[in-house]
Scaffold this motif. Structure first.
Motif, PDB file in Angstrom:
ATOM      1  N   GLN A   1      48.343  82.803  54.420  1.00 29.96           N
ATOM      2  CA  GLN A   1      49.129  84.245  54.344  1.00 29.96           C
ATOM      3  C   GLN A   1      50.501  84.310  54.183  1.00 29.96           C
ATOM      4  OE1 GLN A   1      46.753  86.389  53.830  1.00 29.96           O
ATOM      5  NE2 GLN A   1      45.139  86.245  55.493  1.00 29.96           N
ATOM      6  N   ILE A   2      51.126  83.048  54.721  1.00 24.34           N
ATOM      7  CA  ILE A   2      52.527  83.076  54.721  1.00 24.34           C
ATOM      8  C   ILE A   2      53.213  82.075  53.886  1.00 24.34           C
ATOM      9  CG2 ILE A   2      54.556  83.140  56.382  1.00 24.34           C
ATOM     10  CD1 ILE A   2      52.506  83.679  58.587  1.00 24.34           C
ATOM     11  N   GLY A   3      54.245  82.440  53.093  1.00 29.24           N
ATOM     12  CA  GLY A   3      55.053  81.649  52.371  1.00 29.24           C
ATOM     13  C   GLY A   3      56.326  81.506  53.083  1.00 29.24           C
ATOM     14  N   ILE A   4      56.762  80.432  53.252  1.00 26.40           N
ATOM     15  CA  ILE A   4      58.385  80.166  53.967  1.00 26.40           C
ATOM     16  C   ILE A   4      59.356  79.344  52.838  1.00 26.40           C
ATOM     17  CG2 ILE A   4      59.590  79.670  55.934  1.00 26.40           C
ATOM     18  CD1 ILE A   4      57.106  79.736  57.549  1.00 26.40           C
TER      19      ILE A   4
ATOM     20  N   ILE B   1      60.095  77.803  46.483  1.00 29.32           N
ATOM     21  CA  ILE B   1      59.510  78.777  46.327  1.00 29.32           C
ATOM     22  C   ILE B   1      58.277  78.788  45.656  1.00 29.32           C
ATOM     23  CG2 ILE B   1      59.870  81.106  45.008  1.00 29.32           C
ATOM     24  CD1 ILE B   1      62.947  80.378  45.269  1.00 29.32           C
ATOM     25  N   ALA B   2      58.105  77.769  44.620  1.00 31.74           N
ATOM     26  CA  ALA B   2      56.397  77.863  43.973  1.00 31.74           C
ATOM     27  C   ALA B   2      55.673  77.498  45.066  1.00 31.74           C
ATOM     28  CB  ALA B   2      56.662  76.803  43.053  1.00 31.74           C
ATOM     29  N   ARG B   3      55.882  76.528  45.981  1.00 31.43           N
ATOM     30  CA  ARG B   3      55.185  76.082  47.031  1.00 31.43           C
ATOM     31  C   ARG B   3      54.663  77.462  47.980  1.00 31.43           C
ATOM     32  NH1 ARG B   3      57.442  71.791  51.179  1.00 31.43           N
ATOM     33  NH2 ARG B   3      58.593  73.458  51.570  1.00 31.43           N
ATOM     34  N   ALA B   4      55.688  78.143  47.968  1.00 30.06           N
ATOM     35  CA  ALA B   4      55.514  79.190  49.055  1.00 30.06           C
ATOM     36  C   ALA B   4      54.971  80.346  48.600  1.00 30.06           C
ATOM     37  CB  ALA B   4      56.919  79.865  49.497  1.00 30.06           C
ATOM     38  N   ILE B   5      54.871  80.744  47.093  1.00 26.32           N
ATOM     39  CA  ILE B   5      54.064  81.699  46.620  1.00 26.32           C
ATOM     40  C   ILE B   5      52.663  81.222  46.012  1.00 26.32           C
ATOM     41  CG2 ILE B   5      55.883  83.130  46.021  1.00 26.32           C
ATOM     42  CD1 ILE B   5      55.883  82.034  43.037  1.00 26.32           C
ATOM     43  N   ILE B   6      52.539  80.011  45.943  1.00 35.12           N
ATOM     44  CA  ILE B   6      51.137  79.533  45.155  1.00 35.12           C
ATOM     45  C   ILE B   6      49.791  80.031  45.614  1.00 35.12           C
ATOM     46  CG2 ILE B   6      50.671  77.392  46.504  1.00 35.12           C
ATOM     47  CD1 ILE B   6      50.441  77.734  42.792  1.00 35.12           C
ATOM     48  N   ASN B   7      50.176  80.244  46.955  1.00 34.67           N
ATOM     49  CA  ASN B   7      48.603  80.886  47.498  1.00 34.67           C
ATOM     50  C   ASN B   7      48.548  82.353  47.683  1.00 34.67           C
ATOM     51  OD1 ASN B   7      46.807  78.882  48.172  1.00 34.67           O
ATOM     52  ND2 ASN B   7      47.686  78.492  50.341  1.00 34.67           N
ATOM     53  N   ASN B   8      49.634  83.082  47.023  1.00 31.25           N
ATOM     54  CA  ASN B   8      49.594  84.621  46.998  1.00 31.25           C
ATOM     55  C   ASN B   8      49.757  84.997  48.436  1.00 31.25           C
ATOM     56  OD1 ASN B   8      49.575  84.798  44.116  1.00 31.25           O
ATOM     57  ND2 ASN B   8      47.524  84.599  43.981  1.00 31.25           N
TER      58      ASN B   8
ATOM     59  N   ILE C   1      52.918  87.664  52.835  1.00 33.40           N
ATOM     60  CA  ILE C   1      54.434  87.886  52.906  1.00 33.40           C
ATOM     61  C   ILE C   1      55.100  86.731  52.825  1.00 33.40           C
ATOM     62  CG2 ILE C   1      54.408  87.555  55.451  1.00 33.40           C
ATOM     63  CD1 ILE C   1      56.717  89.751  55.900  1.00 33.40           C
ATOM     64  N   LEU C   2      56.290  86.798  51.966  1.00 33.57           N
ATOM     65  CA  LEU C   2      57.182  85.480  51.919  1.00 33.57           C
ATOM     66  C   LEU C   2      58.341  85.735  52.480  1.00 33.57           C
ATOM     67  CD1 LEU C   2      57.804  83.091  49.913  1.00 33.57           C
ATOM     68  CD2 LEU C   2      58.774  84.646  48.187  1.00 33.57           C
ATOM     69  N   LEU C   3      58.548  84.709  53.467  1.00 35.13           N
ATOM     70  CA  LEU C   3      59.825  84.718  54.180  1.00 35.13           C
ATOM     71  C   LEU C   3      60.729  83.842  53.638  1.00 35.13           C
ATOM     72  CD1 LEU C   3      57.895  84.454  57.622  1.00 35.13           C
ATOM     73  CD2 LEU C   3      58.781  86.503  56.632  1.00 35.13           C
TER      74      LEU C   3
ATOM     75  N   ASN D   1      57.163  92.169  39.749  1.00 32.13           N
ATOM     76  CA  ASN D   1      55.948  91.999  38.985  1.00 32.13           C
ATOM     77  C   ASN D   1      54.705  91.695  39.708  1.00 32.13           C
ATOM     78  OD1 ASN D   1      58.056  92.459  37.014  1.00 32.13           O
ATOM     79  ND2 ASN D   1      57.959  90.185  36.363  1.00 32.13           N
ATOM     80  N   TYR D   2      54.943  91.298  40.833  1.00 34.83           N
ATOM     81  CA  TYR D   2      53.546  90.895  41.611  1.00 34.83           C
ATOM     82  C   TYR D   2      53.381  91.431  42.892  1.00 34.83           C
ATOM     83  CZ  TYR D   2      53.735  87.136  38.197  1.00 34.83           C
ATOM     84  OH  TYR D   2      53.742  86.410  37.134  1.00 34.83           O
ATOM     85  N   LYS D   3      54.374  92.376  43.228  1.00 36.50           N
ATOM     86  CA  LYS D   3      54.323  93.312  44.509  1.00 36.50           C
ATOM     87  C   LYS D   3      54.314  92.261  45.644  1.00 36.50           C
ATOM     88  CE  LYS D   3      53.810  97.118  42.038  1.00 36.50           C
ATOM     89  NZ  LYS D   3      55.296  97.810  41.722  1.00 36.50           N
ATOM     90  N   GLN D   4      54.978  91.377  45.434  1.00 37.03           N
ATOM     91  CA  GLN D   4      55.086  90.295  46.439  1.00 37.03           C
ATOM     92  C   GLN D   4      55.989  91.101  47.681  1.00 37.03           C
ATOM     93  OE1 GLN D   4      53.556  86.928  47.157  1.00 37.03           O
ATOM     94  NE2 GLN D   4      54.463  87.775  48.956  1.00 37.03           N
ATOM     95  N   THR D   5      55.480  91.058  48.865  1.00 34.29           N
ATOM     96  CA  THR D   5      56.307  91.548  50.085  1.00 34.29           C
ATOM     97  C   THR D   5      57.220  90.342  50.321  1.00 34.29           C
ATOM     98  OG1 THR D   5      54.373  92.549  50.774  1.00 34.29           O
ATOM     99  CG2 THR D   5      56.104  92.344  52.389  1.00 34.29           C
TER     100      THR D   5
END
Lengths: 941, 223
Positions: free
Chosen positions: B86-89, B152-159, B162-164, B190-194
């Motif tokens: 659930q979290i990308g850091i 960043i790619a690692r942080a967002i790969i799992n959708n 929230i991305l910190l 584009n992806y509505k990423q928080t």
């Protein structure tokens, strides 16, 4: 493969040296366990074989009517029986071609095939064992004493029969008489021609061994030949031809009735009594009393044995084999277990350190993985995965090296064991069970090594990798501890200051090195202590023969004094042999008694309630001493002239004055009960028998009254005395002189006809005992020679074996320990690369840097040595306590002194210090070669 | 929809007998699809706040709700699983695994979850971030900007929910920093990423929908 495990495998490739060192530690550990497991199995097998050959590989022996074929068939079918061995006396035959006038008959015995191969210690020199009743093997003594030469394949024709005395047809050869002289007749039963199929190197059954103890008169007169019998057909024997029925035999003859069955049970020693109980219908309790109770009336059980369906006339349980094999098994097994535990503990400590280093190195990695979402369980399992890799690589290699190492170790120790076990060699046993045990224990060692480390790794907090401040936490209280003593500053400068503070604040980093050094030193000291105490006990309890050969004649058949001269001639001829370095001989007789009048008794002896050697009367010794005096055997000792003169010198007597006089050994052991001392009422002491014996005349009377041609009374004046037995033991062995004895000139002995109940012996030292033994092999039939050099060698061989085993173990443990020290020191250096780079970047010179690292190294090494030596001291104390409690529980007489192995402590301390300094020097050289800024920068990637 | 809610969050550190609150009773919320910047001086407590929200550190008191789930009461195992799903850091110093390639670093959270990575998706993300051609490179073979893009790619790969990002441009030159910010912007739009990002740079902070200012552990002003 899971991603975390993939990371581990890639990490292995990056850190090859650490991985190799850890795998080496695993290999050493597993190979050591394998060697110990295999050696335990091998030694157990060898010792079992040895005792089986010594005492016979059977549990029970039965003597019963040989014609009762149903009995034998029933026994064959009994599922509790693993093997049946049969022995049968065939008969005797005159030994026509004998070299010796004493060896007069051939004793023919028959065994079945299994008895030859499995039950007894028959060893062929050439040929094979007999397979039918027309074949024989000849014993070594037959070959030695036969004028005629026999080879395998030759035929030998024998008149087979029995010997009897007078007109009585004795079914059995007489045990206690002289069977072959004068009165004996040979009664022939049949003639038989045998084919010789083999010649024995060694061969004797336990029955013969036992009979030999009681019937040496017989066994010294016969030679042996062995043929074949089996359970289906009772071989023709001389004894069947007589008319004597079994029930006519007297009790004493039953013991040697011609048919004996030896039974090996499938359950082994534990079930002998229950087997007998089921076989005979007699309850176990009665059987137990029959065999082991001294007061038990055996008649009832013997009757029941006779009356049972097997009609048993005699039965014996092989307690000697059971006792020795069980006790040996326990000793060997538990020693092996103890050694394996030591190996495992050492290995766990060391391999654990290797894992700790790995985890410490990968703390940042684990933290990053945790931030990515790796669970603690995943990280923990990753450490186990590392252990699995080490196990998969290390365990099989360790097993292979262990198996090779077993052969190597067995080969090295065989020369020590060879002499110890009378010609036996170690039978190597490498079984799949040992391999499985080694595999399991090796895997357990690795698992236990990484268990706590895995838990620690799983607890690495993700924030640690983010903050990167895992190793330095300085709070107010630890700030105080960082201050170094003034003398550090003054003597060692800035390098010493940094070294001291580093050591104080980074305890965790140094912990692994400190533990390794401490463990190696402590283990080495404890093991050296163990060897010291074992050596000490060995020396205390080993019989220290001054002379390596002994000649002992048996005078029981002789009753005239010519035997004394004849024997002395033999002694003198022996003393002239080339390799004899020194010798003495003696004659002793105790066929008279004398009484010391009460007025001459010493004060100390008068208070005794018991005295060694007291010739008992109807009263107790105290009453006798108060009324009449003390009566003792008049035990005279006469030595060869040279020895006699040396003894006179010890007493301060002149040879010229002592011709018809005796030296009195004025020392006796006595004791009394002190009722006032509740704790230790029994008081034993050594004292003088007589006050002022010199000048007294001793009159002695013969204990035999019926022989008119012997002097009934003799007397001698005491010309000197000796009270300190140790002065005598410097010259003669302690069993060749007794307290309260009289040392006389040999001529006096001859003149006074003191040849009745004569004892004698010659002790000699040969520079080549085996050669001398061969040369003296046929002295005279009544004289036996023993070569003590092998016996003297035995305890030292055992010692050598123990030392070899223990030092071998020490070397292996030290190897593991030093491997680990190298590993931890190298890893610590690597972990502090950035720190070192920063120090160099701010201007620390090479010399100052070297001094700083050297000081750090010395500080923690000295700390480790102090702890290690202290632990070694504690361990030595425990070993001392254990040995004192076991071997000297009363704390009396000769307490075991406390012995600390200073040399081993110094050597081990020096060895680890040199190792640590060498490794540090090596890694510091590498540090100087690194680029400062790249090292600092690289830490960020 | 509230995706992040922080209630009375406190983080206390002890120094001998003294205590101080790195985060002192902070409460706020973030809506789904919002791009929030967090600003404050060094030592103000913004990183501490970010670490607690990311489940990397534990608060002394207070509550944190992400997508309705209270994370501060989860045990370490559950928190780790939550974190990877659930979290990308994204960190200032990238925190890549040095012995894994770029692609392996990116798929790390997926593989930790025991799932097989979707090759197409990975390629899409890597292409989006301009690092497809570096898929087999090790971190030490990449520039700072490239490493950060891998992070960043690692942080967002799992959708993630929230991305910190903790000063993601702090270790980059201006050009690389701009690129990273663009990537964040693009992901958000584009992806509505928080996204919640810590930064010192006011120019970067302007790109956010909202700015939270932290001073001495307290939330000062929302802009």
């Amino acid at each position: 493969m899971k991603i975390i495990n993939k990371i581990t495998v890639k990490d292995f490739k990056k850190n090859k040296s650490r991985v190799i060192v850890t795998i080496i530690a695993v290999i050493i550990s597993v190979s050591l366990i394998t060697i110990v497991a295999n050696m335990v199995a091998s030694i157990e097998k060898t010792v079992n074989s040895y005792f089986e050959k010594q005492y016979g590989n059977y549990d029970i022996s039965l003597i019963f009517d040989p014609s009762n074929k149903n009995s034998i068939k029933k026994l064959e079918l009994n599922r509790k029986i693993q093997s049946l061995y049969i022995m049968q006396d065939i008969g005797l035959s005159p030994f026509e071609d004998s070299k010796s006038e004493f060896r007069k008959a051939i004793d023919i015995k028959a065994y079945n095939e299994e008895a030859y191969k499995e039950c007894f210690d028959f060893v062929l020199k050439e040929g094979r064992f007999p397979k039918n009743s027309n074949e024989v093997v000849l014993s070594k003594n037959f070959i030695n004493f036969s004028n005629k030469k026999y080879n395998v394949g030759d035929k030998i024709t024998l008149d087979v029969g029995i010997y009897n005395i007078g007109n009585d047809i004795d079914y059995i050869f007489p045990l206690y008489e002289s069977p072959f002289d004068g009165e004996c007749n040979f009664v022939k039963s049949f003639k038989k021609t045998y084919t010789i199929t083999g010649i024995l190197e060694r061969g004797q059954s336990q029955a013969e061994e036992e009979e030999r103890e009681y019937a040496s008169d017989y066994y010294d007169r016969i030679v042996n030949v062995y043929t074949y019998t089996d359970l289906t057909d009772i071989t023709e024997t001389a004894y069947k031809k007589t008319d004597v029925r079994p029930e006519d035999l007297s009790e004493s003859w039953k013991a040697v009735y011609p048919q004996r069955i030896y039974i090996k049970l499938s359950d082994g020693d534990n079930s002998s009594l229950s087997f007998l109980s089921r076989l005979t219908g007699i309850d176990i309790s009665s059987l137990n009393d029959y065999f082991y109770s001294e007061c038990y009336d055996k008649t009832e059980v013997e009757q029941k044995l006779n009356d049972c369906e097997f009609n048993i006339w005699g039965v014996e349980i092989n307690d000697s084999l059971h006792r020795y094999s069980i006790s040996s098994k326990y000793i060997i097994f538990y020693t092996g277990v103890a050694v394996i535990i030591i190996i495992m503990i050492s290995s766990i400590l060391i391999i654990k350190n290797a894992f700790s280093i790995s985890v410490t190195e990968k703390t940042v990695l684990y933290g990053r993985l945790a931030t990515m979402g790796a669970t603690p369980e995943q990280i923990r399992n990753n450490v186990f995965f590392e252990g699995l890799i080490f196990g998969i690589i290390g365990i099989p290699i360790g097993l292979i090296i262990g198996i090779w190492g077993t052969s190597f170790a067995a080969g090295l120790t065989n020369s020590a064991i060879f002499s110890l076990l009378d010609g036996m060699t170690l039978e190597i046993e490498i079984s799949w069970i040992s391999a499985v045990i080694s595999l399991i224990l090796g895997a357990a060692t690795i698992f236990l090594s990484c268990l706590s480390v895995a838990v620690k790794a799983s607890n690495v907090s993700p924030i640690e990798s983010v903050r990167r401040n895992r190793d330095i936490k300085i709070n107010k209280s630890s700030k105080k501890n960082l201050r170094q003593p003034l003398w550090i500053d003054k003597i060692f400068g800035i390098g010493g200051k940094i070294a001291w503070r580093n050591m104080k604040r980074s305890r965790r980093q140094y912990r692994t090195t400190v533990i390794s050094v401490t463990a190696v030193v402590a283990v080495l000291i404890c093991v050296a202590s163990f060897i010291n105490y074992t050596l000490y006990l060995f020396n205390q309890n080993t019989v220290d023969y001054k002379y390596n050969m002994s000649i002992d004649p048996d005078f029981s058949e002789f009753n005239d004094n010519s035997i004394l001269d004849k024997t002395e001639d033999i002694y003198l001829s022996v003393s002239a042999y080339d390799d004899i370095d020194n010798y003495y001989y003696y004659f002793n007789s105790s066929s008279y008694t004398y009484t010391i009048p009460k007025t001459n008794l010493s004060k100390e002896i008068k208070k005794a309630q018991w005295v060694d050697g007291y010739v008992a009367s109807d009263n107790d010794v105290q009453s006798d001493m108060q009324s009449v005096g003390f009566t003792d055997f008049f035990s005279v000792y006469a030595y060869d002239d040279k020895t006699y003169r040396e003894l006179l010198k010890k007493c301060g007597c002149r040879y010229e004055d002592m011709k018809d006089k005796a030296i009195f050994v004025n020392s006796i052991n006595a004791g009394y009960e002190d009722k006032n001392d509740k704790e230790n009422p029994i008081k034993e002491y050594t004292c003088r028998l007589m006050d002022n014996p010199v000048g007294c005349t001793v009159s002695a009377k013969s204990i035999y009254e019926e022989y008119a041609d012997r002097p009934y009374e003799i007397s001698i004046e005491i010309g000197g005395e000796i009270t300190d037995m140790s002065l005598l033991y410097d010259i003669v062995e302690e069993w060749d002189i007794s307290e309260g004895g009289f040392i006389v000139n040999i001529d006096w002995l001859k003149e006074n006809y003191i040849y009745f109940d004569l004892n004698s012996g010659m002790r000699l030292n040969s520079s080549k005992p085996d050669k001398t033994e061969k040369e003296l092999s046929i002295l005279a039939e009544y004289i036996s020679l023993s070569n003590r050099s092998n016996d003297m060698q035995k305890p030292y061989s055992m010692l050598l074996l123990i030392q070899f085993s223990v030092y071998g173990l020490i070397s292996a443990i030290s190897l593991i320990g030093i491997t680990n020290i190298v590993n931890t020191v190298l890893m610590n250096t690597r972990l502090r690369q950035k720190e070192y780079a920063m120090l160099r970047s701010v201007g620390m010179t090479r010399h100052e840097f070297n001094r700083m690292t050297l000081l750090e190294c010395l500080f923690y090494t000295i700390k480790s040595l102090l702890i290690g030596i202290s632990l070694g001291l504690v361990g030595t104390g425990i070993i001392h306590y254990f040995y004192s409690g076991t071997f000297n529980p009363d704390g009396s007489e000769n307490p075991i002194p406390f012995m600390f192995p200073w040399e081993s402590a110094v050597i081990s301390a020096a060895a680890v210090t040199v190792t640590v300094l060498s490794v540090v020097a090596f890694s510091v050289r590498k540090v100087h070669k690194q680029n400062i800024i790249e090292t600092i920068r690289n830490d960020n990637i | 929809m509230e995706i992040l809610k922080v209630e009375n969050l406190v983080k206390t550190y002890k120094e001998g007998n003294d205590e101080f609150n790195a985060v002192d009773d902070i409460s706020f919320s973030v809506e789904k699809g919002e791009f929030v910047a967090v600003m404050g001086a060094s030592g103000s407590g913004k990183s501490t706040l970010m670490h607690m929200i990311g489940g990397v550190d534990r608060p002394t008191s207070g509550k944190i709700f992400i997508d309705g789930k209270e994370i501060n009461t989860m045990d370490n195992n559950k928190l780790a699983i939550f974190r990877r799903r659930q979290i990308g850091i994204v960190y200032q110093f990238y925190n890549l695994i040095p012995i894994l390639t770029s692609e392996e670093n990116i798929t790390l959270p997926i593989e930790l979850d025991g799932r097989k990575p979707d090759k197409d998706k990975i390629e899409e993300v890597m292409e989006r971030l301009g690092i497809l051609d570096k898929r087999n490179s090790l971190p030490n073979e990449l520039s700072g900007g490239q490493q950060q893009r891998v992070a960043i790619a690692r942080a967002i790969i799992n959708n993630p929910t929230i991305l910190l990002a903790d000063e993601p441009t702090g270790n980059l030159d201006t050009g690389a920093a701009d690129e990273i910010v663009k990537i964040f912007k693009m992901t958000n739009k584009n992806y509505k990423q928080t996204i919640m990002m810590i930064t010192h740079n006011p120019e970067i902070a302007k790109e956010a929908d909202r700015i939270l200012r932290i001073k001495d552990g307290k939330l000062v002003k929302e802009a």
